[in-house]
Every structure is written in structure tokens, then in C-alpha cells.
Design a protein around this motif. Structure first.
Motif, PDB file in Angstrom:
ATOM      1  N   ILE A  35       0.835  -1.210   0.000  1.00 45.17           N
ATOM      2  CA  ILE A  35       0.000   0.000   0.000  1.00 45.17           C
ATOM      3  C   ILE A  35       0.867   1.257   0.000  1.00 45.17           C
ATOM      4  O   ILE A  35       0.493   2.281  -0.573  1.00 45.17           O
ATOM      5  CB  ILE A  35      -0.997  -0.010   1.183  1.00 45.17           C
ATOM      6  N   ASP A  56      11.815   3.081   4.595  1.00 54.28           N
ATOM      7  CA  ASP A  56      11.512   1.664   4.802  1.00 54.28           C
ATOM      8  C   ASP A  56      12.714   1.042   5.487  1.00 54.28           C
ATOM      9  O   ASP A  56      13.857   1.349   5.154  1.00 54.28           O
ATOM     10  CB  ASP A  56      11.206   0.944   3.482  1.00 54.28           C
ATOM     11  N   LYS A 116      -5.143   2.041   8.101  1.00 52.31           N
ATOM     12  CA  LYS A 116      -5.969   1.251   9.001  1.00 52.31           C
ATOM     13  C   LYS A 116      -5.256  -0.049   9.295  1.00 52.31           C
ATOM     14  O   LYS A 116      -4.436  -0.466   8.473  1.00 52.31           O
ATOM     15  CB  LYS A 116      -7.359   0.968   8.414  1.00 52.31           C
ATOM     16  N   TYR A 192      -6.355  -6.945   9.254  1.00 52.33           N
ATOM     17  CA  TYR A 192      -6.064  -6.554   7.874  1.00 52.33           C
ATOM     18  C   TYR A 192      -7.349  -6.339   7.085  1.00 52.33           C
ATOM     19  O   TYR A 192      -7.515  -5.339   6.402  1.00 52.33           O
ATOM     20  CB  TYR A 192      -5.198  -7.622   7.202  1.00 52.33           C
TER      21      TYR A 192
END
Ligand SMILES: NC(=O)c1ccc[n+]([C@@H]2O[C@H](COP(=O)([O-])OP(=O)(O)OC[C@H]3O[C@@H](n4cnc5c(N)ncnc54)[C@H](O)[C@@H]3O)[C@@H](O)[C@H]2O)c1
Length: 366
Positions: A35, A56, A116, A192
Motif C-alpha cells: 500500500i 523503509d 488502518k 487486515y
């Protein structure tokens, strides 16, 4: 205030300091997986944003994304936040790793679009909420159904004047085993997938889930359950079910199968996403693909993800309003905690609401 009620005056944070920002926002993205890469593509295509930094923990991945975005690559969030003067940060880490990073971004008063679910437990979510309250900073949780036209229109059709008193609700989200294998232990089917529907149910029902009774099954032996089915009650007296699966064979058309339906004393509203409006057939079978969430259209990523990100950028530039108060995101995690406990203990579990206790200010039943 119940989840989903109109919050046209969601508190705006210190960052605003009375001035509007008409220039493109300097944005950083943390977590460059599935994402996070989409966030980067959307941000580089947006006139409202300048993607200046990406982080990252996997350095090769950070360099790869920095290569085509022209953003500066980091492997440590703290270093990125120290070195860059950012107007906003998109946090796209696995939910297990949200709490420390989200608290650091919030404590610095930088507006945040947080993927989320808010966090992997309600306790962790409260800690993020505490940092947001302390700094007064802006945070939107990236529940994409809040920008899905099908769900947004069903939400409008579910208002009490049209639906009457809510009687029952059903939400289902089915996906394929490949997703479970890809994610492994980094998350769970509940956090998830499941959080989308818990948020949608509470938003559309204009009420909170009060108790849950859940069962799970695991036959494939992935790190996660193959399916969780939940029966629940709501504060408004309605009953409902949630169905989550990532046990479907890879051939599932479009890879996803999701629905929601609400039935009241005066009317009903439902969404069925099984036909995305696209179908192609060849000698071996048929295919469909996502046309709503993040489809690539004429070389640009569109759909709900783009709309959520744009809404966030507009809110940061202009001081609001947000699509959703972050406290609704915490409310959804409280339900996930109860479902997890119900699976473990094999009994009905009441959803613990900090709004009913010392943490009232966190969950904001204002
Ligand atoms: N809104 C949506 O519809 C939607 C869709 C998919 C995923 N998500 C959410 O996005 C988040 C990420 O999911 P994903 O599928 O992209 O995961 P992913 O596993 O594909 O990517 C996660 C990335 O984060 C990096 N990472 C892990 N820990 C880190 C750390 N401490 N610092 C920096 N980088 C770190 C990993 O190296 C990896 O590149 C999850 O919270 C998930 O629920 C949301």
C-alpha cells in the motif's frame, strides 16, 4: 458522539497556526510495501503534494522507491522526521508497528494519514490517541470505504429518516489464500480485512457494536485463521453478522467478494461488490479486477485510495474537515479486540469502551 455522526468540526491541530497552505505539501511516506507504494504513486501524481522523503526498514526497498519518486530515502523514521521539514506523513506500516511511529509523528505535531487499523490492540491505539490529544495534531485513519461511492451512497440511504429503526446488519469480506500466505504473521485476518467492515457497520448504523460472539477455523495452517464469523449486538438494539475469509481459491473473480446490508423498519440499503462492472473472458476462464479501490486509469491511480489521500491533503491545507475522526478508528479496534477475545475464549464478549471509563476523552463520546 456515535461513530459516523456528522463531525463537520473535527478538531484541527497546532500545525495550522491560523494560516492556510496553498502550496503543495511536503509529504513523507513510511512503509513502502504494497500500500505504501500506491501512496507514493498517488502523491507523485497529486498537484497538492510533493513527495520529499520515503522510509523503509528495508534499505533496498527504500532506494528502489526513491529512485523513481526522486524522494530522499531513509531506513529510520526518526532520522527522516529530524532531517526533513514535513507538512504531512503517510504511515503505511504493518499494524504491529504503528504505535511508536504514529506517536512520534503525532508528538511532533505533523498531520498524519495513518493506514488502518489504528493499531494492533486497543491499548496501542489509545497510546496513539493520547499523543494526538496532547499535540492537537491532525490524523485521518485510512479507511478507504469512507471514499467508496457505493458505501458512501449506502450510508446516505441508511440514515434513520429512510431506514427507520435498524433491525439487522450483515457485512462480509472474502479474499483468497494468497493474501494470507503473503502477509504471514505480520497481521491477522481481523486487523487486515475485518476492520474495514467494523468501521463501515458502525458508521452506517450510526451506533456502536456492544457485544460479539466469534468463531474461527484454520485448516490451511497459514499463520492466521482461514475464516472468522461473528454474531454481534449493537447499542441501538440491532443484531448483525460479520464474515471474514481468506480461504477462497485463487480463481475468485476479482480476488475479492464483499457485501454489506442494513435492514430497518422503513427501508433497507445494501452494497454488493462482486461485480466490479468489468468482466473479461478467454479460453481458460473469466477475469475481473478492482475498479473502485485503486484502479489505474489513463496512467493515474484513481478510486477511493486517491480520494482519501486527496481529502487528507485538502484538510491539511485548509484546516479540515476530515472524512473521519480518528476516534472512530479506535472504536473499531476496540471491537476487534473483543472479537479476538471471543475467538480465544469461545464465549460472548462485551466490547470494552474507554469512553465508558477513565479514557472518555480518548474515545470521545462527546
Ligand atoms: N487502506 C487499505 O485498503 C489498505 C490496503 C492494504 C493494506 N493496508 C494497511 O497498510 C499497512 C501496510 O500493509 P501492506 O500490505 O502494505 O504491508 P507490506 O508488508 O506489503 O509492507 C510493509 C512495509 O513496511 C516496512 N516496514 C516494516 N517495519 C518497518 C519499520 N519499523 N520502519 C520502516 N519500514 C518498516 C516493510 O519493510 C515493508 O516494506 C497495514 O496497516 C495494512 O492494514 C491498508
Amino acid at each position: 458522539m456515535a461513530p459516523g455522526a456528522q463531525r463537520s468540526t473535527v478538531a484541527v491541530g497546532k500545525w495550522r497556526k491560523g494560516k492556510l497552505m496553498s502550496r503543495p505539501l511536503r509529504v513523507g511516506v513510511v512503509g513502502l510495501g504494497y500500500i505504501g507504494e500506491l501512496h507514493c504513486r498517488i502523491l507523485t501524481q497529486s498537484a497538492r503534494a510533493e513527495l520529499v522523503a520515503v522510509t523503509d526498514i528495508n534499505e533496498q526497498r527504500a532506494q528502489e522507491i526513491a529512485g523513481w519518486t526522486k524522494a530522499k530515502a531513509y531506513t529510520q523514521v526518526s532520522e527522516m522526521l529530524r532531517n526533513e521539514d514535513l507538512d504531512a506523513v503517510n504511515v503505511c506500516l504493518p499494524d504491529l508497528h504503528h504505535v511508536d511511529v504514529a506517536r512520534e509523528v503525532a508528538t511532533r505535531g505533523i498531520p498524519m494519514l495513518l493506514e488502518k487499523p489504528v493499531a494492533h490492540t486497543a491499548e496501542a491505539a489509545y497510546r496513539i490517541g493520547e499523543a494526538l490529544l496532547a499535540s492537537g495534531s491532525l490524523c485521518q485513519i485510512n479507511h478507504v470505504l469512507r471514499s467508496d461511492p457505493r458505501y458512501v451512497l449506502a450510508h446516505a440511504q441508511s440514515e434513520p429518516g429512510k431506514l427507520g429503526e435498524l433491525i439487522h446488519v450483515r457485512a462480509a469480506r472474502n479474499s483468497v489464500g494468497a493474501l494470507a500466505r503473503h502477509l504471514g504473521k505480520s497481521t491477522s485476518i481481523l486487523f487486515y480485512l475485518g476492520v474495514h467492515d467494523v468501521d463501515a457497520v458502525q458508521w452506517m448504523a450510526r451506533s456502536q457494536i456492544s457485544s460479539v460472539f466469534a468463531r474461527s477455523v484454520n485448516k490451511f495452517g497459514h499463520a492466521n485463521e482461514d475464516a472468522i464469523f461473528v454474531s454481534f449486538t449493537m447499542e441501538n438494539g440491532a443484531i448483525g453478522t460479520l464474515e471474514y475469509s481468506w480461504a477462497w481459491p485463487e480463481g475468485l473473480l476479482g480476488g475479492f467478494n464483499q457485501q454489506i446490508e442494513l435492514v430497518g423498519t422503513k427501508g433497507a440499503a445494501s452494497v454488493d461488490t462482486r461485480m466490479e462492472g468489468l468482466r473479461a473472458v478467454n479460453q481458460t476462464g473469466e477475469m475481473s479486477e478492482d475498479t473502485f479501490l485503486w484502479p489505474e486509469v489513463n496512467g493515474r491511480i484513481g478510486g477511493c485510495l486517491r480520494d482519501n489521500i486527496e481529502n487528507f491533503l485538502i484538510a491539511v491545507q485548509s484546516g479540515g474537515p476530515l472524512l473521519q475522526d480518528w476516534r472512530d478508528g479506535i472504536s473499531a479496534v476496540e471491537v476487534l479486540d473483543a472479537i479476538r477475545q471471543s475467538v480465544r475464549e469461545g464465549r460472548e464478549v462485551a466490547v470494552v469502551r474507554r469512553s465508558q471509563g477513565a479514557g472518555r476523552e480518548i474515545n470521545g463520546n462527546d
